[in-house]
Write an enzyme that holds these catalytic residues in place. Structure first.
Site, short mmCIF file in Angstrom:
data_model
loop_
_atom_site.label_atom_id
_atom_site.label_comp_id
_atom_site.label_asym_id
_atom_site.label_seq_id
_atom_site.Cartn_x
_atom_site.Cartn_y
_atom_site.Cartn_z
CG ASN A 9 -1.78 1.18 1.35
OD1 ASN A 9 -1.87 1.98 0.43
ND2 ASN A 9 -2.45 1.32 2.49
CE LYS A 11 -0.52 3.32 4.67
NZ LYS A 11 -0.52 3.47 6.13
CG HIS A 97 -6.15 2.11 4.78
ND1 HIS A 97 -5.79 3.06 5.69
CD2 HIS A 97 -5.14 1.22 4.73
CE1 HIS A 97 -4.59 2.76 6.17
NE2 HIS A 97 -4.17 1.65 5.60
CD GLU A 99 -3.42 5.64 6.39
OE1 GLU A 99 -3.33 5.66 5.15
OE2 GLU A 99 -2.54 5.10 7.10
CD GLU A 169 -4.15 -2.30 7.11
OE1 GLU A 169 -3.04 -2.60 6.67
OE2 GLU A 169 -4.70 -1.22 6.86
N GLY A 175 1.74 2.34 10.90
CA GLY A 175 2.71 3.42 10.77
C GLY A 175 3.34 3.83 12.10
CB SER A 215 4.36 -1.79 12.23
OG SER A 215 3.94 -0.45 12.47
P1 PGA Z 1 2.25 0.36 7.80
O1 PGA Z 1 0.82 0.59 7.09
O2 PGA Z 1 2.77 -0.94 7.25
O3 PGA Z 1 3.07 1.55 7.40
O4 PGA Z 1 1.98 0.28 9.24
C1 PGA Z 1 -0.04 -0.48 6.86
C2 PGA Z 1 -1.30 0.03 6.19
O5 PGA Z 1 -1.79 1.09 6.58
O6 PGA Z 1 -1.85 -0.61 5.26
#
Ligand code: PGA
Length: 254
Positions: A9, A11, A97, A99, A169, A175, A215
């Site tokens: 991803n 982003k 997601h 976000e 998630e 993150g 992560s």
């Molecule tokens: P991350 O993000 O691996 O940077 O924690 C995962 C995601 O949001 O899909």
């Protein structure tokens, strides 16, 4: 075996040129995927066509959009329809997601509409679910995730559900560098599968790939993906580094 999936991803990161370099790097370095393994790259909308061209002819590699509109077409300035994605050959779309839920107010109900429109267009949704920190601290994460599944997925037929990939998630692990332990991941994945089994039957539930996200990196992927109900990962930060994502692909079961 269920499909084991390494999903990147990106982003809202990278320029077109950086994206091209990253994808070339991963595709050149990654070992051949085994029979039931897939790699999916969720790239920003403007890079979908570039990415589709780069994976042309590769059997187990797919490109995903990071979102789509819940409307079919029309006067929705700035939105991207599933028909547009399909016309580029894009076969996957990440939906819900955290976000998008947090910054763009996407509700379980809106996501149910997006799932319908994506499935009707023959796409595979990667449906994200997962609890915020305060819910985990109150130990009510199972109820929270069960509700996300119920309100967005349970109107689907068994046939439709089998087109869906689920990504668990936990928001507190995205993150932050703070990964769920492999035991916490396994526990929630088993719970999700049990919920799906209660609604659709064990045979269907056993076919659904459930990815872990939050992560994931080369250093923890083998242990997390090694859990019986974890079928790969949805990877943000570490998917932007060639060697990291190549190792994560290599960590898939199979
Ligand atoms: P991350 O993000 O691996 O940077 O924690 C995962 C995601 O949001 O899909």
């Amino acid at each position: 075996m269920r499909k084991q999936i390494a999903a990147a991803n990106w982003k809202m990161n990278l320029t077109l040129q950086q994206g091209e370099q990253l994808l070339d790097g991963v595709l050149n370095k990654a070992a051949a995927l085994k029979k039931d393994q897939l790699a999916v790259f969720a790239v920003p909308f403007p890079y979908l066509q570039m990415a589709q061209q780069k994976i042309a002819g590769k059997q187990q590699v797919f490109i995903a959009a990071q979102n789509c509109s819940n409307k079919k077409s029309g006067a929705y300035t700035g939105e991207v329809s599933v028909e547009m994605l399909g016309s580029l050959g894009v076969g996957y779309v990440v939906l819900g997601h955290s976000e998008r839920r947090e910054y763009f107010q996407e509700s379980n109900q809106l996501l149910a509409e997006k799932l319908d429109i994506a499935l009707a267009a023959g796409m595979h949704p990667v449906f994200c679910c997962g609890e915020p920190l305060e819910i985990r601290e109150a130990a009510t994460q199972n109820d929270f995730v069960a509700r996300q599944l119920e309100e967005s997925l349970y109107h689907l037929s068994a046939e439709q559900l089998q087109q869906v990939v689920i990504a668990y998630e936990p928001i507190w692990a995205i993150g932050t560098g703070k990964t769920a332990s492999s035991a916490q991941a396994q526990e929630m994945h088993a719970f999700i599968r049990q919920q799906l089994a209660a609604k659709y039957g064990q045979e269907i539930a056993d076919k659904i790939s459930i990815l872990y996200g939050g992560s994931v990196k080369a250093a923890n992927a083998v242990e997390i993906f090694g859990q019986p109900d974890v079928d790969g990962g949805l990877v943000g930060g570490a998917s932007l580094i060639v060697d990291e994502f190549v190792s994560i692909m290599a960590a898939l079961k199979g």
